[in-house]
Design a protein around this motif. Structure first.
Motif, mmCIF file in Angstrom:
data_model
loop_
_atom_site.group_PDB
_atom_site.id
_atom_site.type_symbol
_atom_site.label_atom_id
_atom_site.label_comp_id
_atom_site.label_asym_id
_atom_site.label_seq_id
_atom_site.Cartn_x
_atom_site.Cartn_y
_atom_site.Cartn_z
ATOM 1 N N LEU A 76 4.779 7.525 1.056
ATOM 2 C CA LEU A 76 4.989 6.395 2.099
ATOM 3 C C LEU A 76 4.655 4.939 1.322
ATOM 4 N N ASP A 77 5.686 4.144 1.520
ATOM 5 C CA ASP A 77 5.091 2.803 1.009
ATOM 6 C C ASP A 77 5.288 1.894 2.411
ATOM 7 N N LEU A 78 4.229 1.029 2.382
ATOM 8 C CA LEU A 78 4.111 0.096 3.464
ATOM 9 C C LEU A 78 4.645 -1.147 2.825
ATOM 10 N N ALA A 79 6.036 -1.490 3.240
ATOM 11 C CA ALA A 79 6.471 -2.800 2.672
ATOM 12 C C ALA A 79 5.978 -4.089 3.278
ATOM 13 N N LYS A 80 5.537 -3.978 4.589
ATOM 14 C CA LYS A 80 4.877 -4.888 5.399
ATOM 15 C C LYS A 80 4.352 -4.578 6.450
ATOM 16 N N ALA A 81 3.056 -4.723 6.400
ATOM 17 C CA ALA A 81 2.133 -3.923 7.312
ATOM 18 C C ALA A 81 0.925 -4.758 7.168
ATOM 19 N N SER A 82 -0.026 -4.712 8.461
ATOM 20 C CA SER A 82 -1.510 -5.307 8.454
ATOM 21 C C SER A 82 -2.181 -4.136 8.978
ATOM 22 N N LEU A 83 -3.720 -4.444 8.537
ATOM 23 C CA LEU A 83 -4.606 -3.327 8.932
ATOM 24 C C LEU A 83 -5.800 -4.243 9.528
ATOM 25 N N GLY A 84 -5.973 -3.792 10.699
ATOM 26 C CA GLY A 84 -7.374 -4.401 11.681
ATOM 27 C C GLY A 84 -8.361 -3.657 11.327
ATOM 28 N N TRP A 85 -9.855 -4.343 11.117
ATOM 29 C CA TRP A 85 -10.774 -3.745 10.967
ATOM 30 C C TRP A 85 -11.599 -4.096 11.867
ATOM 31 N N ASN A 86 -11.979 -3.262 13.112
ATOM 32 C CA ASN A 86 -13.144 -3.654 13.772
ATOM 33 C C ASN A 86 -14.058 -2.461 13.905
ATOM 34 N N GLN A 87 -14.146 -1.686 15.120
ATOM 35 C CA GLN A 87 -14.827 -0.479 14.747
ATOM 36 C C GLN A 87 -13.953 0.851 14.333
ATOM 37 N N SER A 123 0.862 -1.042 0.051
ATOM 38 C CA SER A 123 -0.129 0.086 -0.051
ATOM 39 C C SER A 123 0.877 1.133 -0.094
ATOM 40 N N ARG A 124 0.480 2.259 -0.404
ATOM 41 C CA ARG A 124 1.212 3.410 -0.552
ATOM 42 C C ARG A 124 0.047 5.006 -0.322
ATOM 43 N N LEU A 125 0.900 5.912 0.372
ATOM 44 C CA LEU A 125 0.324 7.023 0.752
ATOM 45 C C LEU A 125 1.172 8.339 0.097
ATOM 46 N N GLN A 133 -0.092 -1.942 11.912
ATOM 47 C CA GLN A 133 1.033 -2.575 12.252
ATOM 48 C C GLN A 133 1.916 -2.860 11.191
ATOM 49 N N GLY A 134 3.095 -2.477 11.236
ATOM 50 C CA GLY A 134 4.058 -2.946 10.148
ATOM 51 C C GLY A 134 5.343 -1.931 9.964
ATOM 52 N N SER A 135 5.798 -1.959 8.786
ATOM 53 C CA SER A 135 7.162 -1.212 8.800
ATOM 54 C C SER A 135 6.549 -0.418 7.365
ATOM 55 N N ALA A 136 7.461 0.859 7.377
ATOM 56 C CA ALA A 136 6.970 1.697 6.261
ATOM 57 C C ALA A 136 8.396 2.352 5.939
ATOM 58 N N GLN A 137 8.257 2.740 4.610
ATOM 59 C CA GLN A 137 9.538 3.392 3.977
ATOM 60 C C GLN A 137 9.032 4.525 3.303
ATOM 61 N N ALA A 138 9.833 5.605 3.388
ATOM 62 C CA ALA A 138 9.168 6.776 2.889
ATOM 63 C C ALA A 138 10.166 7.826 1.969
ATOM 64 N N ARG A 139 9.868 8.625 1.160
ATOM 65 C CA ARG A 139 10.744 9.346 0.453
ATOM 66 C C ARG A 139 10.004 10.905 1.013
ATOM 67 N N MET A 140 10.641 11.687 1.156
ATOM 68 C CA MET A 140 10.077 13.214 1.715
ATOM 69 C C MET A 140 11.185 14.271 0.974
ATOM 70 N N LYS A 141 10.413 15.372 0.620
ATOM 71 C CA LYS A 141 11.028 16.305 0.271
ATOM 72 C C LYS A 141 12.098 16.886 1.208
ATOM 73 N N ASN A 142 11.860 16.601 2.666
ATOM 74 C CA ASN A 142 12.721 16.815 3.867
ATOM 75 C C ASN A 142 12.131 16.170 5.126
#
Length: 737
Positions: A606-617, A583-585, A622-631
């Motif tokens: 933001l790229d979620l290389a390894k993550a899980s999403l819980g959907w209750n209410q 997933s990507r943001l 939870q997971g790992s993310a890597q990102a590229r930012m202007k700064n």
């Protein structure tokens, strides 16, 4: 010499002119006077009993179970009784019955009374009516006790039957009937002796709708002896024999399509015809029965146009039941039907109607307007999360073999209201639906396609709070033709593009806490989801594009464009978790406030290389993310404002794009960023950050060559470390979830 007769001796001379009573012996005269006195006493006592409250009081000891009233009565011979304006009634279980006659006469056997038998023979009734209704209060059957009185009415006859009613069914006419029954009191057996009825010029009305008029009806019926505890409700039909013959005129059928799509049905005078004979015994129709029903049909469509047609139906009985019905299709017609089905066996008394389905074979085709379409999805698929609601027209062709739909069966509803409950949301809208059963590699599979021309999405617990509106949502379901297997093996797919999100704040109810929330903006939502039979996501993709979105994240207010692309795949069904690796943001044209003023033109990917999403209410991530930012200005602002940092830090912020990696754990009120690592061409940044409610905790180390500094964040308190910064940072305990 002959002696003369005594003076007081009676004369036997034929010329004796004394009255006959005087010529009788004295004992005979006394006997006659005694019998005359007894008869006079009977006349007096019997008629007083019948015409005073004594009679009603004696008879109506338990009026709820049995009561009898009459206007006046007469008895002129022992056992012979005539009553006028008679009303009898009572209640058995929940069935309340009543019968009335203008005049009733009969003979009560006196000798059987000595044997505790009330035997009434030669009963004749005039102007008879009867009715049976169901009431809420039930009278439980009495417990059987031996020794109860036995009631015997072998023949109740009437040549002036006027009709009767049974619940919503009413029959009126003139005819004759002969009924007989026996009943043992104290919970003993009851028997309806072979009886018959014959009505001429009869009218049959069901729920206020006239089914037949000017009809000749003949019926025979009997019930075998049984106690009420031995057969309850419909079980009594297994002990019942009924024969029915009908020959009469039927009413016409008038159908009017209303603006909401529903059909108003009523009967009107018509020139139809019903003719046939049916017999029933031991819970089944008897072979040889047949019934033909024909009636004219007048249809007025939603445009006010009138269409005329004729419905022709035939029922025949051999070893099976056969139904043939036809309402021919017309060029400009709106309704049609062609039915040719058989029901295996002749049994018609079953505990539930659904048990008849496995016995059904044949073909049902046509076009019809239904007041509810909920049944359509249940017929082809078993998806409790999807329903078709409201009235609508259905065109179909169903082929069945012992209750199983066969390939080639199809149904289509061009206009229907569809509702789907998916991942905590309610999707509804105006739709069309088409269901088909096809053969794929020799295996029958069921397929349902629902296409919503317009749709809206709202939370399940707030269906009126719509936060997505769109066009052209396609929902398809595919599975085995066997509905039992479909509950496990069915697959579904939902697709839509560019649905409108008028206010992004609607998504705040799903976000983990107030530290990540939308404060304004609008967006566009697209989705492509694959689901199981229970409506749970198997895998799919959801894309959200937000324009001029105002977001508050970890206490920092940002404004910009948001591109969120979620790739979803089922990870843990029990915990309701989804794998969202890949997933990507994307954040573009972002502006936010820092200690020295506002920044603009910032961006991040933001790229979620390894993550899980819980959907209750609410969501959790939870997971790992890597990102590229202007700064890394945003990362620095998590720990302190710019004015608090050494000047050399912010002199290096724009020295090339920053590469950032971190471990994310966001659940409820807690956001945890572990192992934050940011790099660009000139400096390195390491850190960890926790936000729990209003409390903030974190450690940051930044270096540029030989220069370095650290930030210690404890709630609102910040402490900067310059000398020995790296050594201090490495000595801090690592944060754990």
């Amino acid at each position: 010499m002959t002696r003369p007769p005594a003076a007081d001796a009676p004369s036997s001379s034929p010329n004796d002119r004394r009255p006959w009573r005087a010529r009788l012996p004295r004992w005979a005269r006394r006997l006659a006077l005694g019998l005359l006195a007894l008869y006079a006493l009977y006349l007096l006592a019997g008629n007083v009993f019948l015409n005073s409250p004594l009679g009603a009081k004696a008879v109506n000891r338990q009026p709820q179970k049995f009561h009898m009233q009459w206007q006046r009565g007469l008895t002129w011979w022992p056992g012979r009784v005539v009553l006028w304006e008679v009303v009898v009634g009572g209640q058995v279980r929940r069935n309340q019955w009543q019968a009335q006659g203008a005049r009733v006469s009969g003979h009560i056997g006196l000798l059987p009374l000595l044997q505790r038998r009330l035997r009434v023979t030669d009963v004749d009734a005039e102007a008879v009516r009867a009715q049976v209704t169901q009431v809420e209060h039930e009278i439980p059957p009495p417990t059987y006790r031996p020794g109860g009185w036995r009631l015997e009415f072998p023949s109740i006859h009437s040549d002036s039957v006027l009709g009767g009613s049974w619940g919503d069914l009413r029959v009126a006419g003139r005819g004759s009937a002969q009924v007989g029954f026996t009943k043992q009191l104290r919970g003993g057996p009851m028997q309806l002796l072979p009886s018959q009825a014959d009505l001429h010029g009869a009218q049959v009305v069901l729920k206020g709708l006239e089914l037949l008029h000017a009809a000749n009806l003949k019926a025979g019926f009997s019930i075998e002896p049984h106690r009420s505890t031995q057969a309850k409700g419909a079980e009594k039909l297994d002990l019942t024999r009924i024969s029915l013959s009908v020959d009469g005129s039927t009413a016409g059928l008038a159908l009017r399509q209303q603006e909401d799509g529903r059909v108003q049905v009523r009967l009107e005078p018509g020139a139809g015809r019903a003719h046939g004979q049916l017999a029933f015994a031991e819970g089944a129709l008897r072979p040889g029965g047949a019934l033909q029903w024909q009636m004219p049909v007048r249809i007025i469509d939603m445009q006010g146009r009138e269409h005329r047609n004729t419905l022709d139906a035939q029922l025949s009985v051999d070893q099976d039941l056969h139904l043939r019905a036809r309402l021919p299709a017309q060029t400009d017609g709106v309704l049609s039907a062609d039915v040719d089905v058989s029901l295996a066996g002749r049994q018609v008394i079953v505990p539930a109607v659904r048990l008849l389905v496995p016995r059904l074979s044949g073909r049902v085709a046509g076009r019809w307007q239904f007041s509810s379409l909920r049944w359509l999805t249940r017929l082809f698929v078993d998806a409790p999360w999807l329903s078709l609601r409201g009235a609508g027209e259905v065109e179909g062709d169903l082929r069945l073999d012992h209750g199983v739909l066969m390939p080639g069966s199809r149904m289509a509803a061009p206009r229907v209201e569809a509702v789907a409950e998916l991942i905590g949301s309610r999707v509804e809208g105006a739709a069309s639906a088409e269901a088909v059963l096809k053969e794929v590699k020799g295996v029958a599979r069921s397929h349902l396609e629902v296409r919503m021309q317009r749709f809206a999405i709202a939370p399940l617990d707030a269906p009126k709070s719509r936060f997505v509106e769109g066009n052209d949502l396609q929902l398809s379901l595919d599975g085995p033709a066997d509905l039992v297997r479909m509950r496990e093996d069915a697959q579904a797919r939902a697709r839509f593009r560019n649905a409108r999100v008028p206010d992004l704040r609607a998504y705040n109810r799903y976000l983990p806490n107030a530290h990540l929330r939308f404060e304004g903006g609008r967006g566009v939502l697209s989705g492509d989801l694959q689901l199981d039979a229970a409506g749970r996501i198997g895998r799919g993709r959801v894309d959200l594009r937000g324009e001029a979105a105002r977001v508050r994240a970890a206490g920092i207010a940002l404004t910009g464009d948001v591109d969120l692309a979620l790739k979803l795949q089922r990870a843990d069904l029990k915990r309701n978790r989804l794998d969202m690796a890949g997933s990507r943001l994307g954040l573009r044209n972002v502006s936010f406030q820092d200690g020295q003023g506002s920044r603009s033109g910032w961006w991040a990917q933001l790229d979620l290389a390894k993550a899980s999403l819980g959907w209750n209410q609410r969501l959790d991530v939870q997971g790992s993310a890597q990102a590229r930012m202007k700064n890394v200005a945003f990362v620095l602002d998590l720990f302190s404002q710019q004015k608090d940092y050494p000047k050399w830090i912010f002199n290096l912020i724009d020295a090339g794009q920053a590469q950032v990696t971190t471990q994310v754990d966001w659940q409820g009120q807690t956001l945890l960023l572990r192992d934050i690592r940011a790099r660009n061409e000139r400096f390195e940044l390491d850190g960890q950050f926790r936000m729990q409610g209003q409390r903030q905790y974190g450690d940051l180390y930044a270096s540029w060559g030989v220069l370095g500094m650290a930030v210690e964040l404890r709630d609102a308190q910040r402490k900067f470390h310059v000398l020995g910064a790296r050594r201090w940072y490495d000595a801090q305990p690592r944060l754990r979830p």
